[in-house]
Design a protein around this motif. Structure first.
Motif, PDB file in Angstrom:
ATOM      1  N   LYS A 150      17.827  -0.911   6.832  1.00 39.72           N
ATOM      2  CA  LYS A 150      18.875  -0.194   6.128  1.00 39.72           C
ATOM      3  C   LYS A 150      18.345   0.357   4.805  1.00 39.72           C
ATOM      4  O   LYS A 150      17.331  -0.106   4.281  1.00 39.72           O
ATOM      5  CB  LYS A 150      20.062  -1.122   5.854  1.00 39.72           C
ATOM      6  CG  LYS A 150      20.636  -1.794   7.089  1.00 39.72           C
ATOM      7  CD  LYS A 150      21.228  -0.789   8.045  1.00 39.72           C
ATOM      8  CE  LYS A 150      21.897  -1.483   9.230  1.00 39.72           C
ATOM      9  NZ  LYS A 150      22.432  -0.518  10.214  1.00 39.72           N
ATOM     10  N   VAL A 151      19.063   1.344   4.291  1.00 46.89           N
ATOM     11  CA  VAL A 151      18.701   1.912   2.994  1.00 46.89           C
ATOM     12  C   VAL A 151      18.683   0.816   1.928  1.00 46.89           C
ATOM     13  O   VAL A 151      17.823   0.803   1.038  1.00 46.89           O
ATOM     14  CB  VAL A 151      19.692   3.027   2.606  1.00 46.89           C
ATOM     15  CG1 VAL A 151      19.479   3.466   1.165  1.00 46.89           C
ATOM     16  CG2 VAL A 151      19.535   4.218   3.548  1.00 46.89           C
ATOM     17  N   ALA A 152      19.610  -0.137   2.021  1.00 47.77           N
ATOM     18  CA  ALA A 152      19.671  -1.223   1.046  1.00 47.77           C
ATOM     19  C   ALA A 152      18.389  -2.046   1.002  1.00 47.77           C
ATOM     20  O   ALA A 152      18.066  -2.650  -0.030  1.00 47.77           O
ATOM     21  CB  ALA A 152      20.861  -2.133   1.356  1.00 47.77           C
ATOM     22  N   MET A 207      15.874   0.494  -1.144  1.00 44.37           N
ATOM     23  CA  MET A 207      16.284   1.175  -2.373  1.00 44.37           C
ATOM     24  C   MET A 207      15.885   0.396  -3.615  1.00 44.37           C
ATOM     25  O   MET A 207      15.660  -0.819  -3.586  1.00 44.37           O
ATOM     26  CB  MET A 207      17.798   1.390  -2.373  1.00 44.37           C
ATOM     27  CG  MET A 207      18.596   0.119  -2.592  1.00 44.37           C
ATOM     28  SD  MET A 207      20.380   0.419  -2.598  1.00 44.37           S
ATOM     29  CE  MET A 207      20.987  -1.177  -3.165  1.00 44.37           C
ATOM     30  N   ASP A 249      17.353  -0.857  -7.112  1.00 40.16           N
ATOM     31  CA  ASP A 249      18.696  -1.044  -7.659  1.00 40.16           C
ATOM     32  C   ASP A 249      18.771  -0.880  -9.174  1.00 40.16           C
ATOM     33  O   ASP A 249      19.859  -0.862  -9.753  1.00 40.16           O
ATOM     34  CB  ASP A 249      19.276  -2.405  -7.255  1.00 40.16           C
ATOM     35  CG  ASP A 249      18.364  -3.567  -7.619  1.00 40.16           C
ATOM     36  OD1 ASP A 249      17.396  -3.355  -8.371  1.00 40.16           O
ATOM     37  OD2 ASP A 249      18.625  -4.681  -7.128  1.00 40.16           O
ATOM     38  N   ARG A 266      24.909   6.063   1.914  1.00 41.64           N
ATOM     39  CA  ARG A 266      25.473   4.709   1.824  1.00 41.64           C
ATOM     40  C   ARG A 266      24.382   3.665   2.022  1.00 41.64           C
ATOM     41  O   ARG A 266      23.440   3.873   2.784  1.00 41.64           O
ATOM     42  CB  ARG A 266      26.572   4.517   2.858  1.00 41.64           C
ATOM     43  CG  ARG A 266      27.800   5.394   2.633  1.00 41.64           C
ATOM     44  CD  ARG A 266      28.598   4.892   1.434  1.00 41.64           C
ATOM     45  NE  ARG A 266      29.735   5.750   1.145  1.00 41.64           N
ATOM     46  CZ  ARG A 266      30.929   5.620   1.717  1.00 41.64           C
ATOM     47  NH1 ARG A 266      31.129   4.684   2.627  1.00 41.64           N
ATOM     48  NH2 ARG A 266      31.918   6.427   1.381  1.00 41.64           N
ATOM     49  N   ALA A 267      24.548   2.534   1.367  1.00 40.97           N
ATOM     50  CA  ALA A 267      23.544   1.470   1.435  1.00 40.97           C
ATOM     51  C   ALA A 267      23.368   0.936   2.845  1.00 40.97           C
ATOM     52  O   ALA A 267      22.279   0.504   3.229  1.00 40.97           O
ATOM     53  CB  ALA A 267      23.919   0.333   0.478  1.00 40.97           C
ATOM     54  N   GLU A 268      24.435   0.969   3.661  1.00 40.59           N
ATOM     55  CA  GLU A 268      24.360   0.403   5.004  1.00 40.59           C
ATOM     56  C   GLU A 268      23.806   1.367   6.038  1.00 40.59           C
ATOM     57  O   GLU A 268      23.596   0.998   7.198  1.00 40.59           O
ATOM     58  CB  GLU A 268      25.737  -0.080   5.461  1.00 40.59           C
ATOM     59  CG  GLU A 268      26.769   1.015   5.656  1.00 40.59           C
ATOM     60  CD  GLU A 268      27.556   1.343   4.391  1.00 40.59           C
ATOM     61  OE1 GLU A 268      28.608   1.994   4.509  1.00 40.59           O
ATOM     62  OE2 GLU A 268      27.092   0.945   3.300  1.00 40.59           O
ATOM     63  N   VAL A 278      22.189   6.073  -3.946  1.00 36.85           N
ATOM     64  CA  VAL A 278      22.802   5.204  -2.940  1.00 36.85           C
ATOM     65  C   VAL A 278      24.136   4.709  -3.496  1.00 36.85           C
ATOM     66  O   VAL A 278      24.197   4.205  -4.620  1.00 36.85           O
ATOM     67  CB  VAL A 278      21.889   4.006  -2.603  1.00 36.85           C
ATOM     68  CG1 VAL A 278      22.493   3.173  -1.490  1.00 36.85           C
ATOM     69  CG2 VAL A 278      20.495   4.494  -2.222  1.00 36.85           C
ATOM     70  N   ASP A 291      28.189   2.766  -2.822  1.00 37.30           N
ATOM     71  CA  ASP A 291      28.929   1.793  -2.019  1.00 37.30           C
ATOM     72  C   ASP A 291      30.128   2.481  -1.370  1.00 37.30           C
ATOM     73  O   ASP A 291      30.254   3.715  -1.408  1.00 37.30           O
ATOM     74  CB  ASP A 291      29.349   0.595  -2.878  1.00 37.30           C
ATOM     75  CG  ASP A 291      30.252   0.984  -4.046  1.00 37.30           C
ATOM     76  OD1 ASP A 291      30.810   2.108  -4.042  1.00 37.30           O
ATOM     77  OD2 ASP A 291      30.414   0.168  -4.966  1.00 37.30           O
ATOM     78  N   GLY A 311      22.145   2.136  -6.273  1.00 38.84           N
ATOM     79  CA  GLY A 311      20.696   2.197  -6.206  1.00 38.84           C
ATOM     80  C   GLY A 311      20.233   3.617  -5.972  1.00 38.84           C
ATOM     81  O   GLY A 311      21.020   4.564  -5.991  1.00 38.84           O
TER      82      GLY A 311
END
Length: 222
Positions: A5-7, A10, A12, A91-93, A113, A115, A122
């Motif tokens: 995932k992007v999260a 990334m 932060d 999106r982070a997800e 990024v 939420d 991020g």
């Protein structure tokens, strides 16, 4: 099958500015942190736009420190004046592959990024995305055997030999059904870190022929 995932990639700790940040201060931040752009945040940390090096150059005045236009004093531009808006965000997800496609399609280097409430959490860059191609060959092989062959397709790992060298995957072996071949190659191709796939896998049985087609062949007059 789990995708990165992007999260996971990334950063932060993001350098950002407010709409009222002075043009020169934005330029100083880009130079100080050696970055190509910064997100512009409103009072609720939502991304209003992005100021890039290109935006700054497009709005550069006649010369350094110039504050006159046609003999009249003017206010120096701010981040809100020069930013590109609306901002392209992710999106982070979302998956890293989705972020890479978005960057390529829009021709940008950095993606803020956000939420579910569109607040900044991020930033991800093209350099970050390149990290997914630096995954060890051993990890790629493990994920193919465990996540794709065993968990997703129900193929015993010993039925297919998986060789990975510098991200290039070679598959040898035999699966039970011919219908398993396209998803096998497709899933491996989409796995993070895979650059190319060479498949020599065959099938024991052909389950792709439809009963309707069989009946039609037998009913054909000769």
């Amino acid at each position: 099958m789990k995708h990165i995932k992007v999260a996971d990639l990334m950063t932060d700790e993001v350098v950002s500015v407010a709409p009222g940040t002075a043009f020169k201060d934005v330029a100083k931040l880009l130079a100080q942190y050696d970055i190509s752009g910064v997100p512009v945040l409103d009072e609720e940390d939502r991304v209003s736009g992005v100021v890039s090096q290109t935006d700054l150059l497009a709005h550069a005045g006649p010369g350094p420190g110039s504050s006159w236009e046609n003999g009249t004093a003017v206010e120096p531009p701010t981040a809100g004046d020069v930013m590109s808006a609306p901002a392209v965000t992710v999106r982070a997800e979302e998956t890293v592959a989705d972020a890479a496609r978005l960057m390529t399609r829009r021709g940008i280097e950095r993606l803020p990024v956000v939420d579910v409430e569109d607040r900044l959490v991020g930033i991800v860059t093209r350099r970050d995305l390149l990290r997914m191609f630096l995954r060890p060959d051993s990890e790629i092989r493990r994920r193919i055997n465990t996540e794709i062959l065993t968990q997703t397709l129900g193929v015993p790992a010993e039925d297919v030999d998986v060789h990975v060298v510098d991200g290039i995957v070679t598959l040898d072996g035999r699966v039970e059904h011919r219908s398993q071949l396209p998803p096998l190659v497709g899933l491996v191709e989409r796995l993070e870190g895979v650059i190319a796939v060479v498949s020599r896998v065959t099938a024991r049985t052909d389950d792709t022929a439809t009963p309707h087609a069989d009946r039609a062949r037998h009913a054909m007059p000769w």
